[in-house]
Structures are given as structure tokens and as C-alpha cells.
Enzyme design. Structure first.
Site, mmCIF file in Angstrom:
data_model
loop_
_atom_site.group_PDB
_atom_site.id
_atom_site.type_symbol
_atom_site.label_atom_id
_atom_site.label_comp_id
_atom_site.label_asym_id
_atom_site.label_seq_id
_atom_site.Cartn_x
_atom_site.Cartn_y
_atom_site.Cartn_z
ATOM 1 N N ASP A 147 -6.059 4.879 -10.096
ATOM 2 C CA ASP A 147 -4.650 4.522 -9.896
ATOM 3 C C ASP A 147 -4.488 3.248 -9.072
ATOM 4 O O ASP A 147 -5.370 2.877 -8.287
ATOM 5 C CB ASP A 147 -3.913 5.647 -9.152
ATOM 6 C CG ASP A 147 -3.677 6.869 -10.018
ATOM 7 O OD1 ASP A 147 -4.200 6.913 -11.144
ATOM 8 O OD2 ASP A 147 -2.970 7.785 -9.558
ATOM 9 N N HIS A 159 -8.804 5.865 -6.892
ATOM 10 C CA HIS A 159 -7.941 4.687 -6.783
ATOM 11 C C HIS A 159 -8.784 3.413 -6.789
ATOM 12 O O HIS A 159 -9.834 3.356 -6.140
ATOM 13 C CB HIS A 159 -7.114 4.741 -5.492
ATOM 14 C CG HIS A 159 -6.147 5.883 -5.443
ATOM 15 N ND1 HIS A 159 -6.545 7.172 -5.137
ATOM 16 C CD2 HIS A 159 -4.812 5.940 -5.675
ATOM 17 C CE1 HIS A 159 -5.497 7.979 -5.181
ATOM 18 N NE2 HIS A 159 -4.427 7.259 -5.505
#
Length: 300
Positions: free
Chosen positions: A110, A254
Site C-alpha cells: 500500500d 507498505h
């Protein structure tokens, strides 16, 4: 006649007269050419010329279709083909339930694209022949388009993670903008459309997720959270992931939005651990397609 007076005319007037004469000459020549072609063999030439546009249009249409089919097949092989089965459109998923003998897992990232970390993660995935799914933020895609392009050219799936990564409640218009603007910048930058969405922070009740579902996006959550945003030591990060992973699992990591050194350091060992446990890596579109086919077979 005073010829001296004629040559005293300004040059722009002379040029104008010359242009007028040339125009008249061309205008007279055109009917002559048309008359030549309106008789005998010329009639067949005109007939074939009139038929040509329809044939050409048909050929262009067929060529476009062939190119599109070829592109979609290539994109599908690379894992960036974004069409997902209808059963997953407009629904929220934390994991899938494939055949238990087929140990598949999806690595998802992400908040990119992001300088340094996205590129390092892409390098690691390439070295290990692993394909992942990247949920990108629209404004980051706008600011770092070359990194965004590489996600797709390296064969990874790309998905929507809103424009600003806001957590607070948004009115319908703002929620629509967050998703639609991101969708457009993804397409403008990479040439790929996506119908995969992940809400920032996993918040489902603040507007964007509801809008995404209304637009037939599949809302992708996760089953194993690395907690890498807390910057844990590598052993803790690996434990977070492996403890909650199972066939059909979705791992949350992430590649942007902050310091992601822990993720970069842990990723090679994570890939090795999964492989030693018999897992293989798939993108989210591939995972959904696999489960859909198995469900269709079970129904038959």
C-alpha cells in the site's frame, strides 16, 4: 498603359495576385481530372475508391481487436489483467478459499509509488520471480509516474487506494473523486484499468468503500497484517505475517507513506519462508480467478 506604375505596387499585392491566379488554375484543373475519371475505366476506379473506406474500416476494426486480444493475453500472463469475475464485483474480501492443496498467497503493498522503497521492493520481487499487487495513492502516482509505470511493466497488478489516503468521513462527491481521480491517473500513467480497491486504514464506513462497491470494485482487505508501519524488527515482522497466513491469504505491507526499511529487509526472508512451506505467489486478479474456477467446477 503605364507599366512602371504596375511594378511600383507593393510586394504583398503582387503576391496576392499570384496566389489568385494559382487558385483559379487549380480550380479549372479539378473538373478536367474528374471528367477524365468519369468515363470508361475511370468509372471502375471511382467505384473501387468508394468501396475502399468500408473495407479499410473493417480491416482496422479487426486489427484493433487482434491487438486488444493480444494485449489482454500478454497482460494476463504478466498478472496485470484487471478484469475480475462477476461474483467478486461489489463485494468485500479478506481472503479466498481455494483448494487446500493449492497453497497460494498474495503479497500486497500500500501507499506507493514511493521513491527508494517501491523501487527496492520491485527489485527484490524481480530477483525472486514474484508478482505482487500494489494499491497506489493517486497523488503519489501523479508525482512519481515512472515508478508507477515500472509496477506494471514488471508484471505486477495495480489497484486503487484513493487519491489522498484520508480516513475521515467523506461526502458522496468527495468519496467519488478519491476513487475516480485515482482510477484516471492510473490509466493515464500505465494504460491499465483496475477494479480492485483498498480503503485507507481498512476503514469501510467513511464513504469511499461504499462508492467503490457501487462501481463494481472488489474491496480487498487482508488476512495477515505485517504491521510494518510500526517499523518492527525483521523477526517480529516475519512473525506477524507467517502466524496469520494460510492458503488463499492476503498479506498487507507498505511500500510508501513513510520509512519502510523493515519491509525491504524482511521481504527476501518472507519469500523464502513461504516457498519453504510450499506456497506460491499470485496477484489478486489471479487469486480471484483461481477461486472462481474452482467454485465453478464444484458447482458442476
Amino acid at each position: 498603359m503605364n507599366t512602371k506604375g504596375l511594378f511600383r505596387l507593393p510586394k504583398f499585392v503582387l503576391f496576392g495576385l499570384a496566389a489568385l491566379v494559382l487558385t483559379l488554375a487549380v480550380g479549372m484543373a479539378i473538373p478536367i481530372q474528374q471528367n477524365v475519371f468519369s468515363n470508361g475505366l475511370g468509372q471502375s476506379v471511382i467505384a473501387s475508391s468508394l468501396a475502399a473506406p468500408a473495407t479499410t474500416t473493417q480491416r482496422v476494426t479487426e486489427l484493433k481487436k487482434q491487438m486488444m486480444d493480444s494485449w489482454q493475453q500478454e497482460a494476463k500472463q504478466k498478472g496485470v489483467y484487471q478484469e475480475i469475475p462477476k461474483r467478486y464485483q461489489g463485494v468485500t474480501l479478506n481472503a479466498v478459499k481455494p483448494n487446500q492443496n493449492d497453497k497460494i498467497v498474495a503479497l500486497t503493498f500500500d501507499d506507493g509509488p514511493w521513491p527508494k522503497y517501491t523501487e527496492q521492493i520491485l527489485d527484490i520481487l524481480k530477483e525472486n520471480n514474484v508478482k505482487g499487487t500494489f494499491f497506489v495513492i493517486g497523488r503519489n502516482m501523479k508525482n512519481f509516474p515512472e515508478i508507477g509505470k515500472r509496477i506494471v511493466t514488471d508484471g505486477h497488478a495495480i489497484a486503487n487506494h484513493t487519491w489522498h489516503h484520508w480516513y475521515h468521513r467523506l461526502n458522496p462527491k468527495a468519496a467519488a473523486y478519491e476513487i475516480d481521480a485515482t482510477e484516471e491517473i492510473i490509466y493515464k500513467t500505465t494504460g491499465v484499468r483496475t477494479n480492485l480497491f483498498r480503503p485507507p486504514g481498512g476503514v469501510l464506513g467513511n464513504g469511499p468503500a461504499a462508492y467503490a462497491k457501487s462501481k463494481k470494485y472488489s474491496v480487498i482487505m487482508w488476512s495477515a497484517d505485517s504491521h510494518d508501519y510500526k517499523r518492527p524488527a525483521v523477526p517480529r515482522l516475519l512473525s506477524n505475517v507467517m502466524r496469520d497466513s494460510k492458503p488463499g491469504g492476503i498479506v498487507l505491507m507498505h511500500d510508501g507513506g513513510g520509512v519502510r526499511d523493515s519491509t525491504v529487509k524482511a521481504l527476501p526472508a518472507m519469500i523464502e519462508k513461504f516457498r519453504n512451506s510450499g506456497y506460491r505467489f499470485v496477484t489478486m486478479p489471479e487469486m480471484l480467478e483461481i477461486e472462481d474456477k474452482e467454485l465453478q467446477m464444484a458447482k458442476k
